[in-house]
Write an enzyme that holds these catalytic residues in place. Structure first.
Site, short mmCIF file in Angstrom:
data_model
loop_
_atom_site.label_atom_id
_atom_site.label_comp_id
_atom_site.label_asym_id
_atom_site.label_seq_id
_atom_site.Cartn_x
_atom_site.Cartn_y
_atom_site.Cartn_z
N LYS A 7 21.32 95.23 35.57
CA LYS A 7 21.39 96.36 34.64
C LYS A 7 20.35 96.15 33.56
O LYS A 7 20.26 95.07 32.97
CB LYS A 7 22.79 96.39 34.03
C1 5RP Z 1 26.34 95.75 26.38
C2 5RP Z 1 26.70 96.38 27.66
C3 5RP Z 1 27.10 97.83 27.64
O1 5RP Z 1 28.01 98.04 28.66
C4 5RP Z 1 25.88 98.66 27.84
O2 5RP Z 1 25.04 98.61 26.77
C5 5RP Z 1 26.13 100.07 28.40
O3 5RP Z 1 26.52 100.91 27.51
P1 5RP Z 1 25.61 102.01 26.80
O4 5RP Z 1 25.30 103.05 27.85
O5 5RP Z 1 26.50 102.50 25.71
O6 5RP Z 1 24.33 101.34 26.33
O7 5RP Z 1 26.65 95.79 28.69
O8 5RP Z 1 25.80 94.50 26.61
#
Ligand code: 5RP
Length: 262
Positions: free
Chosen positions: A173
């Site tokens: 991610k």
């Molecule tokens: C933080 C994360 C969050 O889940 C991630 O940032 C996703 O959320 P958003 O779309 O609000 O940024 O892993 O480390």
């Protein structure tokens, strides 16, 4: 050792029909505390979960706020131990693999901080988690973060994604950036994007569109869904982009019509 279980769990996260996923991220409290829109996680999650391909959250919120009868794959955040008041990159593990199995997790998520104080520790934690995931057939998602002074660009995010893939993760991610396809092309495992800070709905839909157009396998989106004026409409609009290849304009029309109940 058979990898059937691991592949089966991964197929619960990334839908084989489209090769994509809409993950709903509601793990923010693990370092931010009661984030806006997530003060009562159960109330936020309940109307959204039917439209999510999977939920990303901590065991605390899973146990307390998600009905056990809900049929949704779980990607369990297992790294943390820091708060916004301290150096964020010093994360460790806070959930044992046995507990993840008891909770029927389909995946495990851990953050890595490349170029930051906690780089070595978080990368080695990731590698150890991959070993445990492989042992029990549970895929691992690396959440990539770069040092504070580093730009969120192809150079640093690409470095981070590639390192995670080299350490053996099954899914990465990261953030969307210019020339995003370079990150996807140099990362041999599927990449999903975080939504980031809340922006107007049209902008968030454009972000999701650009990401999948440039090769992302979907989104792991939080604030741009649960902080939306109409979260249930927004998650369906995001789904239309990710799974049905809707344009941002088509998705925004869907958002507006669902929001207005027409
Ligand atoms: C933080 C994360 C969050 O889940 C991630 O940032 C996703 O959320 P958003 O779309 O609000 O940024 O892993 O480390």
């Amino acid at each position: 050792m058979s990898s059937w279980g691991l592949k089966n769990r991964l197929a619960r996260i990334i839908k084989p029909q489209t090769g994509r996923t809409v993950m709903l991220a509601v793990d923010h409290g693990y370092f931010l505390g009661p984030t806006s829109g997530l003060e009562k996680p159960g109330e936020t999650i309940e109307p959204l979960v039917q439209f999510a391909d999977c939920l990303m959250l901590t065991r605390g919120v899973l146990r307390s706020s998600v009905d056990t009868a809900v049929d949704v794959p779980i990607v369990l955040r297992v790294s943390g131990g820091t708060s916004i008041l301290k150096e964020l990159s010093n994360e460790g593990r806070f959930t044992a693999i046995e507990d993840a199995i008891r909770l029927n997790a389909s995946g495990l998520a851990l953050s890595i901080f490349v170029g930051a104080e906690g780089e070595r520790e978080t990368l080695l934690n990731l590698a150890a988690l991959v070993d445990e995931g492989e042992k029990y057939g549970i895929p691992v998602l690396a959440v990539t973060a770069v040092g504070k002074e580093m730009a969120r660009d192809t150079r640093y995010l690409g470095l981070c994604c590639r390192i995670a893939a080299e350490l053996g993760v099954h899914l990465v991610k990261t953030y969307y950036c210019e020339n995003f396809e370079k990150i996807v092309n140099s990362c041999p495992v599927p990449v999903v994007i975080a939504g980031g800070k809340k922006v107007p709905e049209m902008e968030a839909l454009q972000l999701a569109f650009n990401a999948v157009r440039d090769g992302a396998s979907g989104v792991d989106m939080g604030r741009n869904i649960f902080q939306s004026e109409a979260p249930v409409a927004m998650i369906q609009a995001v789904r239309s982009v990710v799974h049905e290849r809707a344009t941002p304009e088509q998705a925004y029309d869907l958002y507006e019509s669902l929001k207005n109940g027409s």
